[in-house]
Design an enzyme around this catalytic site. Structure first.
Site, PDB file in Angstrom:
ATOM      1  N   HIS A  63      20.730  -4.959  36.397  1.00  8.08           N
ATOM      2  CA  HIS A  63      20.297  -4.705  37.678  1.00  8.08           C
ATOM      3  C   HIS A  63      21.355  -5.697  38.583  1.00  8.08           C
ATOM      4  CE1 HIS A  63      17.015  -2.604  36.460  1.00  8.08           C
ATOM      5  NE2 HIS A  63      16.385  -3.851  35.783  1.00  8.08           N
ATOM      6  N   HIS A  93      21.642 -14.673  41.882  1.00  4.38           N
ATOM      7  CA  HIS A  93      22.150 -13.442  41.799  1.00  4.38           C
ATOM      8  C   HIS A  93      22.711 -12.951  43.143  1.00  4.38           C
ATOM      9  CE1 HIS A  93      18.309 -12.619  42.964  1.00  4.38           C
ATOM     10  NE2 HIS A  93      18.642 -11.698  43.663  1.00  4.38           N
ATOM     11  N   HIS A  95      23.852  -8.964  45.196  1.00  6.29           N
ATOM     12  CA  HIS A  95      23.606  -7.512  45.438  1.00  6.29           C
ATOM     13  C   HIS A  95      24.989  -7.103  45.996  1.00  6.29           C
ATOM     14  CE1 HIS A  95      19.497  -7.914  44.696  1.00  6.29           C
ATOM     15  NE2 HIS A  95      19.325  -8.970  45.151  1.00  6.29           N
ATOM     16  N   GLU A 105      21.744  -6.450  51.424  1.00  8.21           N
ATOM     17  CA  GLU A 105      20.287  -6.061  51.411  1.00  8.21           C
ATOM     18  C   GLU A 105      19.654  -6.289  52.834  1.00  8.21           C
ATOM     19  OE1 GLU A 105      18.204  -7.553  47.991  1.00  8.21           O
ATOM     20  OE2 GLU A 105      18.300  -5.809  47.392  1.00  8.21           O
ATOM     21  N   HIS A 118      21.527 -14.452  46.606  1.00 11.07           N
ATOM     22  CA  HIS A 118      20.012 -14.914  46.706  1.00 11.07           C
ATOM     23  C   HIS A 118      19.816 -16.342  45.810  1.00 11.07           C
ATOM     24  CE1 HIS A 118      18.593 -10.753  48.123  1.00 11.07           C
ATOM     25  NE2 HIS A 118      19.194 -11.457  48.998  1.00 11.07           N
ATOM     26  N   THR A 198      13.028  -8.065  46.474  1.00  6.02           N
ATOM     27  CA  THR A 198      13.737  -6.834  46.748  1.00  6.02           C
ATOM     28  C   THR A 198      13.919  -5.895  45.742  1.00  6.02           C
ATOM     29  OG1 THR A 198      15.866  -7.645  46.401  1.00  6.02           O
ATOM     30  CG2 THR A 198      14.855  -8.144  48.696  1.00  6.02           C
TER      31      THR A 198
HETATM   32  C1  LIG Z   1       7.642 -11.835  37.919  1.00  4.64           C
HETATM   33  C2  LIG Z   1       8.876 -11.846  38.603  1.00  4.64           C
HETATM   34  C3  LIG Z   1       9.971 -11.940  39.071  1.00  4.64           C
HETATM   35  C4  LIG Z   1      11.081 -11.974  40.096  1.00  4.64           C
HETATM   36  N1  LIG Z   1      12.038 -12.777  39.385  1.00  4.64           N
HETATM   37  S1  LIG Z   1      13.486 -13.425  40.399  1.00  4.64           S
HETATM   38  O1  LIG Z   1      12.691 -14.182  41.378  1.00  4.64           O
HETATM   39  O2  LIG Z   1      14.230 -14.165  39.471  1.00  4.64           O
HETATM   40  C5  LIG Z   1      14.228 -12.085  40.875  1.00  4.64           C
HETATM   41  C6  LIG Z   1      14.363 -12.092  42.432  1.00  4.64           C
HETATM   42  C7  LIG Z   1      15.055 -11.114  43.095  1.00  4.64           C
HETATM   43  S2  LIG Z   1      15.267 -10.992  44.772  1.00  4.64           S
HETATM   44  N2  LIG Z   1      16.308  -9.946  45.119  1.00  4.64           N
HETATM   45  O3  LIG Z   1      14.084 -10.523  45.538  1.00  4.64           O
HETATM   46  O4  LIG Z   1      15.572 -12.273  45.145  1.00  4.64           O
HETATM   47  C8  LIG Z   1      15.634 -10.011  42.354  1.00  4.64           C
HETATM   48  C9  LIG Z   1      15.453 -10.145  40.969  1.00  4.64           C
HETATM   49  C10 LIG Z   1      14.903 -11.190  40.362  1.00  4.64           C
HETATM   50  C11 LIG Z   1      14.864 -11.305  38.802  1.00  4.64           C
HETATM   51  O5  LIG Z   1      13.671 -10.738  38.276  1.00  4.64           O
HETATM   52  O6  LIG Z   1      15.694 -11.130  38.104  1.00  4.64           O
HETATM   53 ZN   LIG Z   2      18.161 -10.372  45.240  1.00  8.18          ZN
END
Ligand SMILES: CC#CCNS(=O)(=O)c1cc(S(N)(=O)=O)ccc1C(=O)O
Ligand SMILES: [Zn+2]
Length: 261
Positions: A63, A93, A95, A105, A118, A198
């Site tokens: 993703h 990470h 987007h 986003e 993020h 998100t």
């Molecule tokens: C249980 C649970 C959970 C969320 N994991 S994350 O916060 O690292 C994350 C946060 C986001 S975001 N876009 O909301 O910061 C996106 C993807 C992730 C991920 O799982 O890799």
């Molecule tokens: Zn994110």
């Protein structure tokens, strides 16, 4: 659970079927309208203690591309601003879009950026594990930084140069010694509002801190993002990882606060 994605069948409009919270009251991202943000003089500056920050690895989860940190102690935390405690950096990470200037986003009065970074932090003062924090109303704090198309960003080179090691979904590589401090813009002036992850599971556990000032990224560097694949090495298809962004969600009466200029 069906795998989710960003395509026509499995994209953001379908997520509510497996994750009904997608239609909740504090979903992210949102369109930020600066004139409607409440200027809150009581909002202190954000303080990032990233000096002893060290990355561990970089991986492709199909993703996004994610850089993970050692979050076993309070060596890398943010505090201040809307936060009551110190929150530990767990990962960052991105987007991004296909081409042009869409891919972020959050949007600002409808303006989109080529990408959005993020930096995900969790409230280790209140929750025992990241998983628990990710499900708690004040469990996570994510700093969002817009990447605007323009000159190349020297700090991003180390990351984009590592993408060849994580081209395929499920690939991971050592990525030590990277300090994300170099990805910050000059100003830490921000907007903040209560929101959610998100991506699925879309937990409503995030205090969003969106920096007003973007950093720049060159078209060549954006091209490196688009060489990443959502497919695994063993799969026949070679589908590029791009347009991995959720569109803005209804504000549902939430207040966006602005820090001091
Ligand atoms: C249980 C649970 C959970 C969320 N994991 S994350 O916060 O690292 C994350 C946060 C986001 S975001 N876009 O909301 O910061 C996106 C993807 C992730 C991920 O799982 O890799
Ligand atoms: Zn994110």
């Amino acid at each position: 659970r069906d795998p989710w994605g960003y395509g026509n069948e499995d994209g953001p409009d379908a997520w509510h079927k497996d994750y009904p919270i997608a239609q909740g009251n504090r979903q992210s991202p949102i369109d930020i309208i600066p004139e409607e943000a409440v200027h809150d003089a009581s909002l202190s500056p954000i303080f990032l203690s990233y000096d002893y920050c060290n990355s561990i690895n970089i991986y492709n989860n199909g993703h996004s591309v994610i850089v993970e940190f050692d979050d076993t102690d309070d060596r890398t935390v943010i505090r201040g601003g809307p936060l009551d405690n110190a929150y530990r950096l767990k990962q960052f990470h991105f987007h991004w879009g296909g081409k042009g200037n869409h891919g972020s986003e959050h949007t600002v009065r409808g303006k989109t950026y080529a990408s959005e970074l993020h930096l995900v932090h969790w409230n280790a003062a209140k929750y025992k594990t990241f998983g628990e924090a990710a499900a708690g109303p004040d469990g996570l704090a994510v700093i969002a930084i817009f990447l605007e198309k323009g000159d190349e960003h020297r700090g991003l080179h180390k990351i984009t140069d590592a993408f060849y090691m994580v081209k395929f979904k499920g690939s991971v590589a050592d990525f030590k010694g990277f300090n994300p401090k170099i990805l910050l813009p000059n100003s830490l002036v921000y907007w903040t509002y209560p929101g959610s992850l998100t991506t699925p599971p879309l937990h409503e556990s995030v205090t969003w801190i969106v920096l007003k000032e973007p950093i720049t990224v060159s078209e060549k560097q954006m091209g490196r993002f688009r060489m990443l694949l959502i497919s695994g090495e063993e799969e026949d298809d070679r589908t590029r990882m791009e347009n991995n962004f959720r569109p803005p969600q209804p504000l549902k009466g939430r207040k966006v606060r602005a820090s001091s200029n």
